[in-house]
Design a protein around this motif. Sequence first.
Motif, short mmCIF file in Angstrom:
data_model
loop_
_atom_site.label_atom_id
_atom_site.label_comp_id
_atom_site.label_asym_id
_atom_site.label_seq_id
_atom_site.Cartn_x
_atom_site.Cartn_y
_atom_site.Cartn_z
N VAL A 1 0.82 -1.22 0.00
CA VAL A 1 0.00 0.00 0.00
C VAL A 1 0.86 1.27 0.00
CG1 VAL A 1 -1.65 1.33 1.40
CG2 VAL A 1 -2.06 -1.09 0.94
N TYR B 1 4.73 3.27 -2.90
CA TYR B 1 5.03 4.50 -3.65
C TYR B 1 4.64 5.75 -2.87
CZ TYR B 1 5.54 1.28 -7.57
OH TYR B 1 5.95 0.27 -8.39
N TYR C 1 -4.45 9.89 -2.66
CA TYR C 1 -5.44 8.83 -2.47
C TYR C 1 -4.77 7.51 -2.14
CZ TYR C 1 -4.31 9.25 -7.48
OH TYR C 1 -3.64 9.42 -8.68
N LEU D 1 -6.12 3.30 -1.48
CA LEU D 1 -7.26 2.37 -1.45
C LEU D 1 -6.78 1.00 -0.96
CD1 LEU D 1 -10.28 2.00 -2.28
CD2 LEU D 1 -9.46 1.33 -4.54
N HIS E 1 -10.14 -3.79 -2.28
CA HIS E 1 -11.23 -3.09 -2.98
C HIS E 1 -10.79 -2.45 -4.29
CE1 HIS E 1 -14.03 -3.72 0.30
NE2 HIS E 1 -13.01 -3.51 1.11
N ARG E 2 -9.66 -2.90 -4.80
CA ARG E 2 -9.18 -2.31 -6.07
C ARG E 2 -9.88 -2.94 -7.27
NH1 ARG E 2 -3.02 -1.56 -4.54
NH2 ARG E 2 -3.42 -0.38 -2.64
N GLY E 3 -9.70 -2.27 -8.40
CA GLY E 3 -10.22 -2.80 -9.66
C GLY E 3 -11.73 -2.69 -9.78
N LYS E 4 -12.34 -1.87 -8.93
CA LYS E 4 -13.81 -1.73 -8.98
C LYS E 4 -14.22 -0.30 -9.26
CE LYS E 4 -14.43 -5.48 -5.72
NZ LYS E 4 -14.36 -5.78 -4.30
N TYR F 1 -13.67 2.26 -7.37
CA TYR F 1 -14.04 3.03 -6.17
C TYR F 1 -13.24 4.32 -6.04
CZ TYR F 1 -16.84 -0.79 -4.14
OH TYR F 1 -17.80 -1.74 -3.90
N MET F 2 -11.93 4.23 -6.29
CA MET F 2 -11.15 5.46 -6.10
C MET F 2 -11.43 6.46 -7.22
SD MET F 2 -9.63 7.09 -3.93
CE MET F 2 -9.20 5.94 -2.66
N ARG F 3 -11.73 5.95 -8.39
CA ARG F 3 -12.11 6.86 -9.47
C ARG F 3 -13.33 7.67 -9.04
NH1 ARG F 3 -13.03 4.45 -15.45
NH2 ARG F 3 -11.20 3.29 -14.81
N ARG G 1 1.37 14.22 -7.63
CA ARG G 1 2.80 13.89 -7.76
C ARG G 1 2.90 12.38 -7.60
NH1 ARG G 1 6.65 17.07 -4.02
NH2 ARG G 1 5.13 16.50 -2.44
N ALA H 1 -0.67 2.22 -11.48
CA ALA H 1 -2.10 2.23 -11.11
C ALA H 1 -2.53 3.67 -10.83
CB ALA H 1 -2.35 1.36 -9.89
N SER H 2 -1.65 4.42 -10.18
CA SER H 2 -1.98 5.81 -9.86
C SER H 2 -1.98 6.69 -11.12
CB SER H 2 -0.98 6.35 -8.83
OG SER H 2 -1.30 7.67 -8.51
N LEU I 1 -5.18 6.05 -12.93
CA LEU I 1 -6.30 6.72 -12.27
C LEU I 1 -6.29 8.22 -12.60
CD1 LEU I 1 -8.60 7.11 -10.25
CD2 LEU I 1 -6.97 6.89 -8.40
C1 LIG Z 1 -3.85 4.18 -7.00
C2 LIG Z 1 -4.99 3.30 -6.53
C3 LIG Z 1 -5.95 4.08 -5.65
C4 LIG Z 1 -5.76 2.78 -7.76
O1 LIG Z 1 -6.75 1.84 -7.37
P1 LIG Z 1 -7.76 1.21 -8.48
O2 LIG Z 1 -8.74 0.35 -7.82
O3 LIG Z 1 -6.93 0.63 -9.58
O4 LIG Z 1 -8.41 2.53 -9.05
P2 LIG Z 1 -9.85 2.85 -9.59
O5 LIG Z 1 -10.80 3.10 -8.50
O6 LIG Z 1 -9.65 3.96 -10.58
O7 LIG Z 1 -10.32 1.55 -10.34
C5 LIG Z 1 -10.05 1.43 -11.70
C6 LIG Z 1 -10.12 -0.02 -12.07
O8 LIG Z 1 -11.39 -0.54 -11.71
C7 LIG Z 1 -12.04 -1.11 -12.88
N1 LIG Z 1 -13.50 -0.93 -12.68
C8 LIG Z 1 -14.33 -1.92 -12.33
N2 LIG Z 1 -15.57 -1.44 -12.17
C9 LIG Z 1 -15.52 -0.11 -12.41
C10 LIG Z 1 -16.48 0.94 -12.38
N3 LIG Z 1 -17.76 0.73 -12.04
N4 LIG Z 1 -16.05 2.21 -12.66
C11 LIG Z 1 -14.77 2.46 -12.99
N5 LIG Z 1 -13.81 1.49 -13.02
C12 LIG Z 1 -14.18 0.23 -12.75
C13 LIG Z 1 -11.42 -0.37 -14.03
O9 LIG Z 1 -11.52 -1.10 -15.22
C14 LIG Z 1 -9.99 -0.20 -13.56
O10 LIG Z 1 -9.26 -1.41 -13.73
P3 LIG Z 1 -7.90 -1.43 -14.56
O11 LIG Z 1 -6.98 -0.51 -13.82
O12 LIG Z 1 -7.49 -2.85 -14.52
O13 LIG Z 1 -8.24 -0.89 -15.90
C15 LIG Z 1 -4.45 2.05 -5.76
O14 LIG Z 1 -3.60 1.32 -6.61
C16 LIG Z 1 -3.70 2.42 -4.48
O15 LIG Z 1 -4.31 2.70 -3.44
N6 LIG Z 1 -2.35 2.37 -4.49
C17 LIG Z 1 -1.55 2.58 -3.29
C18 LIG Z 1 -1.54 4.01 -2.82
C19 LIG Z 1 -0.95 4.94 -3.87
O16 LIG Z 1 0.07 4.62 -4.46
N7 LIG Z 1 -1.59 6.09 -4.06
C20 LIG Z 1 -1.22 7.06 -5.07
C21 LIG Z 1 -0.29 8.08 -4.58
S1 LIG Z 1 0.21 9.20 -5.87
#
Ligand SMILES: CC(C)(COP(=O)(O)OP(=O)(O)OC[C@H]1O[C@@H](n2cnc3c(N)ncnc32)[C@H](O)[C@@H]1OP(=O)(O)O)[C@@H](O)C(=O)NCCC(=O)NCCS
Length: 194
Positions: free
Chosen positions: A43, A46, A107, A109, A113-116, A118-120, A142, A149-150, A153
Amino acid sequence: MDDRKYRRLFSDLPNIVTNRLILRKISEKDLYDMYAYSREEEVSRYLMWSPHLNIEETRGHIEYLVKEYRKGRCTDWGVALKETDELIGTCGFASVDMRNNKAEIGYVLSPLHRGKGYMREAARAVVHTGFDKLGLNRIEARILVGNTASERLAENLGFKYEGTLRNALYIKGEYKSFSYYAITAEDYFNLSNG
Ligand SMILES: CC(C)(COP(=O)(O)OP(=O)(O)OC[C@H]1O[C@@H](n2cnc3c(N)ncnc32)[C@H](O)[C@@H]1OP(=O)(O)O)[C@@H](O)C(=O)NCCC(=O)NCCS
């Protein structure tokens, strides 16, 4: 920025309700949920902080957030599932630069709960609040190099890549490069109207 807008928002951080989520203040009741993800190595890979070694570290962080809420400073919303109120992450403004009318978003997450999307959903609501309620002109992210993944997003939210600063931060014993992503008010309102 007119600092009344800042005070109006942060003096009593409002709940933001989206389709599936509620963004709200974090409190002592979130201790176990926050510890469950903050202890995971992956988590904070990065991020500036390191995995929480024990629940007292998480308690300390929650106490810090509660004080920041009381002082009316910009800080994270807790991101909770609307149905169960389980805390699954945080999202908010890491800093607000009033003089230049811009802010930095952050942010986190839970891996469960990833890939859904939620953070978007949560970050989109925070970006909207930044432009609509604070009247910001620019929101930056930054992102350390490698955090794809970030980056994905940020791009999904309409942020644009602006460049990479090489070996610009010394974190956890290593120099790290990070990229600037940003969305301007102009980009945002063009996107919303388009
Ligand atoms: C960065 C972070 C929040 C991204 O989490 P995530 O779940 O991939 O982000 P999202 O909420 O945008 O989800 C998008 C994914 O959900 C999928 N998804 C499923 N249902 C969805 C819906 N209803 N709406 C949108 N996306 C959906 C998308 O296809 C996408 O998957 P993909 O990345 O494989 O294409 C997470 O990786 C994290 O917490 N990382 C650690 C902390 C960190 O590094 N923070 C950033 C500091 S700069």
